[in-house]
Motif scaffolding. Structure first.
Motif, PDB file in Angstrom:
ATOM      1  N   PHE A 109       0.634  80.567  65.165  1.00  0.00           N
ATOM      2  CA  PHE A 109       0.511  80.476  66.619  1.00  0.00           C
ATOM      3  C   PHE A 109       0.561  81.825  67.334  1.00  0.00           C
ATOM      4  N   GLY A 110       0.677  82.911  66.590  1.00  0.00           N
ATOM      5  CA  GLY A 110       0.680  84.227  67.208  1.00  0.00           C
ATOM      6  C   GLY A 110       2.030  84.580  67.809  1.00  0.00           C
ATOM      7  N   ILE A 111       2.024  85.570  68.703  1.00  0.00           N
ATOM      8  CA  ILE A 111       3.280  86.052  69.280  1.00  0.00           C
ATOM      9  C   ILE A 111       3.418  85.687  70.759  1.00  0.00           C
ATOM     10  N   GLY A 112       2.536  84.820  71.243  1.00  0.00           N
ATOM     11  CA  GLY A 112       2.578  84.430  72.644  1.00  0.00           C
ATOM     12  C   GLY A 112       3.592  83.326  72.912  1.00  0.00           C
ATOM     13  N   ASP A 113       3.512  82.752  74.094  1.00  0.00           N
ATOM     14  CA  ASP A 113       4.454  81.718  74.495  1.00  0.00           C
ATOM     15  C   ASP A 113       4.339  80.461  73.638  1.00  0.00           C
ATOM     16  N   LEU A 114       3.145  80.175  73.129  1.00  0.00           N
ATOM     17  CA  LEU A 114       2.980  78.975  72.315  1.00  0.00           C
ATOM     18  C   LEU A 114       3.916  78.990  71.113  1.00  0.00           C
ATOM     19  N   GLN A 115       4.066  80.146  70.498  1.00  0.00           N
ATOM     20  CA  GLN A 115       4.977  80.250  69.357  1.00  0.00           C
ATOM     21  C   GLN A 115       6.408  79.963  69.764  1.00  0.00           C
ATOM     22  N   LYS A 116       6.814  80.407  70.951  1.00  0.00           N
ATOM     23  CA  LYS A 116       8.169  80.133  71.453  1.00  0.00           C
ATOM     24  C   LYS A 116       8.350  78.646  71.710  1.00  0.00           C
ATOM     25  N   PHE A 117       7.302  78.007  72.265  1.00  0.00           N
ATOM     26  CA  PHE A 117       7.366  76.567  72.494  1.00  0.00           C
ATOM     27  C   PHE A 117       7.560  75.815  71.177  1.00  0.00           C
ATOM     28  N   VAL A 118       6.828  76.239  70.158  1.00  0.00           N
ATOM     29  CA  VAL A 118       6.892  75.561  68.869  1.00  0.00           C
ATOM     30  C   VAL A 118       8.283  75.708  68.248  1.00  0.00           C
ATOM     31  N   ILE A 119       8.867  76.888  68.328  1.00  0.00           N
ATOM     32  CA  ILE A 119      10.214  77.101  67.793  1.00  0.00           C
ATOM     33  C   ILE A 119      11.216  76.188  68.474  1.00  0.00           C
ATOM     34  N   ILE A 120      11.153  76.108  69.801  1.00  0.00           N
ATOM     35  CA  ILE A 120      12.074  75.243  70.545  1.00  0.00           C
ATOM     36  C   ILE A 120      11.815  73.783  70.198  1.00  0.00           C
ATOM     37  N   PHE A 121      10.550  73.421  70.082  1.00  0.00           N
ATOM     38  CA  PHE A 121      10.191  72.047  69.725  1.00  0.00           C
ATOM     39  C   PHE A 121      10.773  71.676  68.370  1.00  0.00           C
ATOM     40  N   ILE A 122      10.563  72.528  67.377  1.00  0.00           N
ATOM     41  CA  ILE A 122      11.064  72.241  66.026  1.00  0.00           C
ATOM     42  C   ILE A 122      12.587  72.168  66.023  1.00  0.00           C
ATOM     43  N   GLY A 123      13.221  73.045  66.773  1.00  0.00           N
ATOM     44  CA  GLY A 123      14.680  73.095  66.768  1.00  0.00           C
ATOM     45  C   GLY A 123      15.341  71.910  67.436  1.00  0.00           C
ATOM     46  N   THR A 124      14.635  71.223  68.329  1.00  0.00           N
ATOM     47  CA  THR A 124      15.253  70.131  69.082  1.00  0.00           C
ATOM     48  C   THR A 124      14.660  68.761  68.773  1.00  0.00           C
ATOM     49  N   PHE A 125      13.404  68.712  68.403  1.00  0.00           N
ATOM     50  CA  PHE A 125      12.713  67.426  68.282  1.00  0.00           C
ATOM     51  C   PHE A 125      13.317  66.509  67.228  1.00  0.00           C
ATOM     52  N   PHE A 126      13.448  66.996  66.002  1.00  0.00           N
ATOM     53  CA  PHE A 126      13.855  66.130  64.905  1.00  0.00           C
ATOM     54  C   PHE A 126      15.283  65.604  65.095  1.00  0.00           C
ATOM     55  N   GLN A 127      16.148  66.462  65.574  1.00  0.00           N
ATOM     56  CA  GLN A 127      17.518  66.018  65.845  1.00  0.00           C
ATOM     57  C   GLN A 127      17.536  64.978  66.971  1.00  0.00           C
ATOM     58  N   LEU A 128      16.754  65.236  68.005  1.00  0.00           N
ATOM     59  CA  LEU A 128      16.744  64.342  69.169  1.00  0.00           C
ATOM     60  C   LEU A 128      16.217  62.967  68.809  1.00  0.00           C
ATOM     61  N   VAL A 129      15.205  62.904  67.967  1.00  0.00           N
ATOM     62  CA  VAL A 129      14.670  61.603  67.552  1.00  0.00           C
ATOM     63  C   VAL A 129      15.752  60.751  66.909  1.00  0.00           C
ATOM     64  N   LEU A 130      16.485  61.326  65.973  1.00  0.00           N
ATOM     65  CA  LEU A 130      17.517  60.565  65.262  1.00  0.00           C
ATOM     66  C   LEU A 130      18.673  60.205  66.185  1.00  0.00           C
ATOM     67  N   MET A 131      19.025  61.089  67.099  1.00  0.00           N
ATOM     68  CA  MET A 131      20.105  60.791  68.042  1.00  0.00           C
ATOM     69  C   MET A 131      19.728  59.625  68.952  1.00  0.00           C
ATOM     70  N   ILE A 132      18.490  59.615  69.423  1.00  0.00           N
ATOM     71  CA  ILE A 132      18.033  58.521  70.279  1.00  0.00           C
ATOM     72  C   ILE A 132      17.937  57.225  69.484  1.00  0.00           C
ATOM     73  N   ALA A 133      17.442  57.306  68.261  1.00  0.00           N
ATOM     74  CA  ALA A 133      17.367  56.111  67.414  1.00  0.00           C
ATOM     75  C   ALA A 133      18.756  55.520  67.179  1.00  0.00           C
ATOM     76  N   ASP A 134      19.741  56.381  67.007  1.00  0.00           N
ATOM     77  CA  ASP A 134      21.109  55.908  66.804  1.00  0.00           C
ATOM     78  C   ASP A 134      21.649  55.222  68.060  1.00  0.00           C
ATOM     79  N   VAL A 135      21.350  55.788  69.227  1.00  0.00           N
ATOM     80  CA  VAL A 135      21.789  55.174  70.486  1.00  0.00           C
ATOM     81  C   VAL A 135      21.144  53.807  70.673  1.00  0.00           C
ATOM     82  N   VAL A 136      19.844  53.730  70.417  1.00  0.00           N
ATOM     83  CA  VAL A 136      19.114  52.470  70.617  1.00  0.00           C
ATOM     84  C   VAL A 136      19.591  51.407  69.643  1.00  0.00           C
TER      85      VAL A 136
END
Length: 247
Positions: A109-136
């Motif tokens: 993704f290069g060194i632009g903002d898209l790469q920063k978005f992807v890092i944040i996405f990877i760092g939060t997405f997978f954990q958040l999915v399981l946390m929400i699934a547990d709540v539901v």
């Protein structure tokens, strides 16, 4: 008053250690030195600019993670087939260290903002999915059975029972993960960036400018605290029945 006093205690300890000379200023700058660092960054025109750039990166990356994770987490929490299909991969992905994925994201993704978005996405997405699934999945099944008994369709049970019962926990999970988003943003900006608070901290570290390092940390903490209080307020607005249940 209690919340404010906790910060005053930390400030008093900081003043004591720095002004007494117990800790060298290279390792612990004095509060007035940090204030002067704020003034210097403001005059340089980077204080507001870098702060807004980092806030933008955090909010966009975290928002994309939340938009996808919330419906997927609800699906996993309510469907055994979806759980069998998605959860093994998500369990695998959430154990991958985000720092180790930085070189790949730079390559893809290069060194632009898209790469920063992807890092944040990877760092939060997978954990958040399981946390929400547990709540539901923790919503009492009796509530869903009662709605069906009263004539509600499956979608009505979701809309009128499952989601309202899960929403307080989902809001708490969002508060937690936006804090993680700041952590992963700083990781991304430390490696490849020419702006942002993480970049500023790394640049200051190279020149042992610990006053600017402290200034950057204070900004991140203050913005994170403001975000946390905003989400607390939003939770009270969106799910006012949470307080009634607690009573």
């Amino acid at each position: 008053l209690i919340s404010g006093s906790s910060f005053l205690v930390l400030l008093a300890i900081w003043c004591l250690l720095s002004y007494s000379g117990a800790v060298d200023e290279v390792f612990l700058p004095s509060p007035d030195a940090v204030v002067m660092a704020f003034v210097g960054m403001y005059k340089d025109g980077i204080l507001l600019h870098y702060t807004l750039v980092s806030i933008y990166r955090v909010m966009v990356g975290w928002a994309f993670a939340a938009i996808i994770a919330i419906p997927l987490g609800i699906l996993i929490g309510t469907s055994k087939r979806a759980e069998a299909l998605f959860e093994p991969f998500i369990d695998f992905a959430r154990y991958l260290p985000v720092v180790a994925l930085v070189p790949l994201t730079l390559l893809y993704f290069g060194i632009g903002d898209l790469q920063k978005f992807v890092i944040i996405f990877i760092g939060t997405f997978f954990q958040l999915v399981l946390m929400i699934a547990d709540v539901v999945s923790g919503v009492p099944k009796d509530l869903l059975r009662a709605s069906s008994t009263l004539g509600a369709s499956r979608w009505q049970s979701y809309y009128m029972v499952l989601i309202p019962a899960s929403l307080p926990g989902i809001m708490d999970n969002l508060r937690i993960t936006i804090g993680w988003a700041w952590t992963y943003l700083v990781v991304a900006e430390l490696v490849a960036a020419n702006s942002g608070l993480g970049y500023m901290v790394l640049k200051a570290q190279r020149f042992l400018a610990t006053d600017r390092i402290f200034a950057g940390l204070i900004i991140i903490g203050a913005v994170g605290l403001g975000t946390d209080y905003f989400l607390k307020w939003l939770t009270r607005v969106v799910v006012p029945w949470r307080e009634k249940v607690g009573e």
